[in-house]
Design a protein around this motif. Structure first.
Motif, PDB file in Angstrom:
ATOM      1  N   THR A  67       9.094  42.443  -6.243  1.00 43.68           N
ATOM      2  CA  THR A  67       8.503  41.746  -5.193  1.00 43.68           C
ATOM      3  C   THR A  67       9.579  40.670  -4.757  1.00 43.68           C
ATOM      4  O   THR A  67       9.910  40.330  -3.746  1.00 43.68           O
ATOM      5  CB  THR A  67       7.227  41.085  -5.499  1.00 43.68           C
ATOM      6  OG1 THR A  67       7.538  40.279  -6.943  1.00 43.68           O
ATOM      7  CG2 THR A  67       6.229  41.984  -5.925  1.00 43.68           C
ATOM      8  N   ARG A  68      10.317  40.189  -5.750  1.00 44.28           N
ATOM      9  CA  ARG A  68      11.460  38.990  -5.382  1.00 44.28           C
ATOM     10  C   ARG A  68      12.260  39.658  -4.595  1.00 44.28           C
ATOM     11  O   ARG A  68      12.773  39.000  -3.795  1.00 44.28           O
ATOM     12  CB  ARG A  68      12.071  38.617  -6.874  1.00 44.28           C
ATOM     13  CG  ARG A  68      13.285  37.537  -6.559  1.00 44.28           C
ATOM     14  CD  ARG A  68      13.297  36.925  -7.768  1.00 44.28           C
ATOM     15  NE  ARG A  68      12.491  35.914  -8.099  1.00 44.28           N
ATOM     16  CZ  ARG A  68      12.387  34.423  -7.735  1.00 44.28           C
ATOM     17  NH1 ARG A  68      13.421  34.081  -7.005  1.00 44.28           N
ATOM     18  NH2 ARG A  68      11.311  33.750  -8.009  1.00 44.28           N
ATOM     19  N   TYR A  69      12.819  40.861  -4.695  1.00 40.88           N
ATOM     20  CA  TYR A  69      14.073  41.530  -3.939  1.00 40.88           C
ATOM     21  C   TYR A  69      13.561  41.731  -2.548  1.00 40.88           C
ATOM     22  O   TYR A  69      14.085  41.481  -1.601  1.00 40.88           O
ATOM     23  CB  TYR A  69      14.304  43.005  -4.298  1.00 40.88           C
ATOM     24  CG  TYR A  69      15.182  43.773  -3.686  1.00 40.88           C
ATOM     25  CD1 TYR A  69      16.633  43.559  -3.902  1.00 40.88           C
ATOM     26  CD2 TYR A  69      14.759  44.497  -2.640  1.00 40.88           C
ATOM     27  CE1 TYR A  69      17.550  44.275  -3.487  1.00 40.88           C
ATOM     28  CE2 TYR A  69      15.739  45.300  -1.916  1.00 40.88           C
ATOM     29  CZ  TYR A  69      17.019  45.106  -2.136  1.00 40.88           C
ATOM     30  OH  TYR A  69      17.934  45.883  -1.292  1.00 40.88           O
ATOM     31  N   ASP A  70      12.058  41.938  -2.405  1.00 40.27           N
ATOM     32  CA  ASP A  70      11.648  42.150  -1.011  1.00 40.27           C
ATOM     33  C   ASP A  70      11.529  40.871  -0.401  1.00 40.27           C
ATOM     34  O   ASP A  70      11.587  40.747   0.901  1.00 40.27           O
ATOM     35  CB  ASP A  70      10.093  42.933  -1.102  1.00 40.27           C
ATOM     36  CG  ASP A  70      10.388  44.257  -1.415  1.00 40.27           C
ATOM     37  OD1 ASP A  70      11.432  44.856  -1.347  1.00 40.27           O
ATOM     38  OD2 ASP A  70       9.354  45.164  -1.750  1.00 40.27           O
ATOM     39  N   ILE A  71      11.094  39.841  -1.167  1.00 42.17           N
ATOM     40  CA  ILE A  71      10.756  38.513  -0.560  1.00 42.17           C
ATOM     41  C   ILE A  71      12.121  37.794  -0.086  1.00 42.17           C
ATOM     42  O   ILE A  71      12.514  37.386   1.103  1.00 42.17           O
ATOM     43  CB  ILE A  71      10.132  37.443  -1.522  1.00 42.17           C
ATOM     44  CG1 ILE A  71       8.971  37.953  -1.867  1.00 42.17           C
ATOM     45  CG2 ILE A  71      10.447  36.031  -1.154  1.00 42.17           C
ATOM     46  CD1 ILE A  71       8.142  37.057  -2.962  1.00 42.17           C
ATOM     47  N   ILE A  72      13.344  38.091  -0.803  1.00 44.67           N
ATOM     48  CA  ILE A  72      14.572  37.645  -0.500  1.00 44.67           C
ATOM     49  C   ILE A  72      15.296  38.270   0.788  1.00 44.67           C
ATOM     50  O   ILE A  72      15.791  37.707   1.634  1.00 44.67           O
ATOM     51  CB  ILE A  72      15.625  37.693  -1.778  1.00 44.67           C
ATOM     52  CG1 ILE A  72      15.073  36.740  -2.612  1.00 44.67           C
ATOM     53  CG2 ILE A  72      17.288  37.509  -1.188  1.00 44.67           C
ATOM     54  CD1 ILE A  72      15.923  36.870  -3.944  1.00 44.67           C
ATOM     55  N   LYS A  73      14.937  39.782   0.695  1.00 43.44           N
ATOM     56  CA  LYS A  73      15.618  40.327   1.974  1.00 43.44           C
ATOM     57  C   LYS A  73      14.680  39.757   3.112  1.00 43.44           C
ATOM     58  O   LYS A  73      15.235  39.939   4.142  1.00 43.44           O
ATOM     59  CB  LYS A  73      15.246  41.765   1.696  1.00 43.44           C
ATOM     60  CG  LYS A  73      16.026  42.500   0.834  1.00 43.44           C
ATOM     61  CD  LYS A  73      17.624  42.545   1.322  1.00 43.44           C
ATOM     62  CE  LYS A  73      18.396  43.109   0.472  1.00 43.44           C
ATOM     63  NZ  LYS A  73      19.928  43.008   0.999  1.00 43.44           N
ATOM     64  N   ARG A  74      13.351  39.928   3.091  1.00 43.22           N
ATOM     65  CA  ARG A  74      12.610  39.466   4.188  1.00 43.22           C
ATOM     66  C   ARG A  74      12.924  38.088   4.632  1.00 43.22           C
ATOM     67  O   ARG A  74      12.845  37.585   5.696  1.00 43.22           O
ATOM     68  CB  ARG A  74      11.046  39.275   3.915  1.00 43.22           C
ATOM     69  CG  ARG A  74      10.282  39.238   4.970  1.00 43.22           C
ATOM     70  CD  ARG A  74       8.670  39.342   4.664  1.00 43.22           C
ATOM     71  NE  ARG A  74       7.841  39.014   5.946  1.00 43.22           N
ATOM     72  CZ  ARG A  74       7.423  39.995   6.614  1.00 43.22           C
ATOM     73  NH1 ARG A  74       7.836  41.339   6.394  1.00 43.22           N
ATOM     74  NH2 ARG A  74       6.508  39.963   7.666  1.00 43.22           N
ATOM     75  N   LYS A  75      13.522  37.093   3.688  1.00 32.94           N
ATOM     76  CA  LYS A  75      13.609  35.760   4.216  1.00 32.94           C
ATOM     77  C   LYS A  75      14.978  35.562   4.969  1.00 32.94           C
ATOM     78  O   LYS A  75      15.128  34.916   5.702  1.00 32.94           O
ATOM     79  CB  LYS A  75      14.087  35.017   2.775  1.00 32.94           C
ATOM     80  CG  LYS A  75      14.346  33.484   2.928  1.00 32.94           C
ATOM     81  CD  LYS A  75      14.672  32.816   1.728  1.00 32.94           C
ATOM     82  CE  LYS A  75      15.313  31.465   1.896  1.00 32.94           C
ATOM     83  NZ  LYS A  75      15.957  30.768   0.164  1.00 32.94           N
ATOM     84  N   SER A  76      15.916  36.668   4.599  1.00 36.08           N
ATOM     85  CA  SER A  76      17.229  36.825   5.240  1.00 36.08           C
ATOM     86  C   SER A  76      16.942  37.512   6.488  1.00 36.08           C
ATOM     87  O   SER A  76      17.977  37.924   7.226  1.00 36.08           O
ATOM     88  CB  SER A  76      18.043  37.364   4.443  1.00 36.08           C
ATOM     89  OG  SER A  76      17.775  38.789   4.069  1.00 36.08           O
ATOM     90  N   GLY A  77      15.802  37.826   6.822  1.00 36.09           N
ATOM     91  CA  GLY A  77      15.462  38.490   8.018  1.00 36.09           C
ATOM     92  C   GLY A  77      15.728  40.221   8.207  1.00 36.09           C
ATOM     93  O   GLY A  77      15.548  40.843   9.387  1.00 36.09           O
TER      94      GLY A  77
END
Length: 483
Positions: free
Chosen positions: A281-291
């Motif tokens: 989940t953290r990996y997906d959140i960080i990727k989504r945060k970067s667009g």
């Protein structure tokens, strides 16, 4: 390991650094260091399967949750100068062999352990690089050339190879996670005359005040040949490492990690999924945060509630269950999974879901406030009834009082009987307790009101030997007083 007695001498310049202060930094990790540390923990030997893998996973999980990026460095072939030191270490670990053998600098058994660690790193999608020789030399190379912000190692040789910032002695305590930090800027004025792994009987002088990379070899017992001195200087000053690129972090592979954890560490599939979920989940959140978005990313369903984890505001999040996620046999099968994520990080990636949660929270708060006002109004009506004076001229009843004036909350409803016969909704223990307390308060208030009402009735009604019931009290208030 490393420069003799170096860490004791560097004690005055050691800095106690909180792990969260390393947030956003990229650190090179000497992988062999973490493996050796896990093998020396006696309470894990014979109790935990493959303690080096378990230690590696949980350290990665903790540091990643603090947004610390890790690049692991794999050991290469040891220099020939270190042959004598390696032989002595192997004798201490595995005992001396009576058979004569040539000096070997290979690390076949140790490399097999490191290979297992690399398999785990591949499952977790974490980057690693191969060193040409010593791992600390590659760590120093990455640090000196700006690829990473520091090195994680216990080997003091890393300073001789040119490292600028070194971290050691991790403490993963939840209350005070910290690490010891040493920087070259704080020690470059110091002068050391110490031995190292390559020259146990010689001295290595690090003259940082003149040149950080200047290493001078001196003899203390037997004068060394010029050739040996040149080899030592070459080991420290001539870089043998070449970095093509550092692999980017990849998305953790849930299915591969399940199989790996089951085969290597004897973890159940559910336990492996549960432990990997936070990294996923953290990996997906960080990727989504970067667009960056794609169909493989987990879908956040809703925010359940706010939480505080290690003093940090967090959200408890419901996610759509990822593919290949295995639920425990003794638990009901759900279509979602739950994690706890940092509030600020999640809000930057999913502002729409946070907005919906805040609106719902305001609506719930508004309902509570309206309910509180209604209850206060009902209590004020009861107080008004209790304070009404008794009027004998109006037939012994309360002025302006009738059953119709009594609050509807305390009177039976026409549809109440049907509702009681139907199926009741299940309530939690906390809700039942609160409902019970409200009912007790209502009955006490009603009993007090009726007791006050009896005081206004003529004495003739209370002289029949028994106290009046609630129905009798209400009935007699509407009848004319008897003579």
């Amino acid at each position: 390991m490393g420069v003799t007695s170096l860490w004791q001498i560097l004690e005055p310049v050691k800095e106690h650094v909180h792990l969260r202060s390393l947030r956003g930094k990229t650190l090179a990790v000497d992988l062999s260091l973490w493996v050796c540390e896990a093998q020396t923990v006696k309470r894990m030997i014979g109790v935990v399967t493959k303690p080096h893998l378990r230690n590696l996973f949980f350290r990665i999980s903790s540091l990643t949750s603090m947004e610390i990026k890790l690049v692991f460095v794999m050991e290469g072939d040891a220099p020939k100068l270190k042959a004598e030191t390696i032989i002595k270490r192997n004798e201490l670990r595995y005992g001396s062999s009576k058979k004569p053998r040539a000096a070997k600098t290979g690390r076949s058994y140790f490399k097999s352990i490191l290979k297992e660690c690399l398999e785990m790193l591949e499952c977790l999608g974490l980057p690693w690089v191969q060193a040409a020789g010593e791992a600390e030399a590659m760590c120093a190379y990455l640090n000196a050339n700006g690829y990473v912000d520091g090195c994680i190692t216990n080997d003091g040789d890393v300073f001789l190879y040119g490292a600028q910032t070194v971290y050691r002695n991790f403490t993963m305590n939840a209350k005070d996670p910290h690490v010891d930090c040493y920087t070259m800027s704080s020690i470059k004025e110091k002068l050391f005359l110490l031995g190292c792994d390559y020259l146990p009987k010689a001295l290595v002088r690090t003259m940082s005040s003149v040149d950080v990379n200047c290493v001078e070899v001196l003899s203390t017992v037997n004068p060394m040949t010029t050739h040996t001195a040149a080899l030592v200087i070459e080991e420290f000053l001539v870089n043998k490492n070449k970095l093509v690129r550092i692999m980017e972090c990849q998305r953790p592979n849930l299915l591969s990690f399940q199989r790996f954890a089951f085969e290597k560490m004897e973890w159940t599939k559910h336990y492996a999924c549960k432990k990997l979920l936070s990294l996923l989940t953290r990996y997906d959140i960080i990727k989504r945060k970067s667009g960056q978005t794609d169909i493989e990313q987990l879908q956040a369903i809703r925010i359940v509630k706010t939480r505080v984890k290690n003093g940090i505001p967090c959200f408890e999040i419901e996610w759509q269950k990822p593919e290949h996620y295995v639920t425990a046999d003794d638990q009901p099968t759900e279509s979602f999974v739950v994690t706890v994520e940092e509030e600020s990080l999640f809000q930057s990636a999913y502002p729409d879901i946070v907005g919906v949660y805040k609106v719902e929270k305001l609506e719930v708060l508004g309902k509570k406030q309206r309910s509180k006002k209604n209850k206060e109004k009902e209590h004020s009506n009861i107080d008004a009834v209790i304070e009404m004076p008794y009027n004998s001229s109006s037939g012994g009843s309360l002025i302006g009082y009738s059953l119709m004036d009594f609050p509807s909350t305390y009177l039976p409803n026409a549809g109440q009987a049907k509702a009681q016969k139907g199926t009741k909704a299940r309530m939690s223990a906390q809700r039942r307790r609160k409902a019970s307390e409200r009912e007790k308060l209502r009955m006490r208030t009603l009993a007090d009101a009726l007791h006050t009402l009896r005081n206004y009735l003529p004495p003739v009604y209370s002289q029949r030997g028994q106290p009046l019931t609630k129905i009798q009290t209400l009935k007699y208030t509407t009848l004319p007083p008897t003579a």
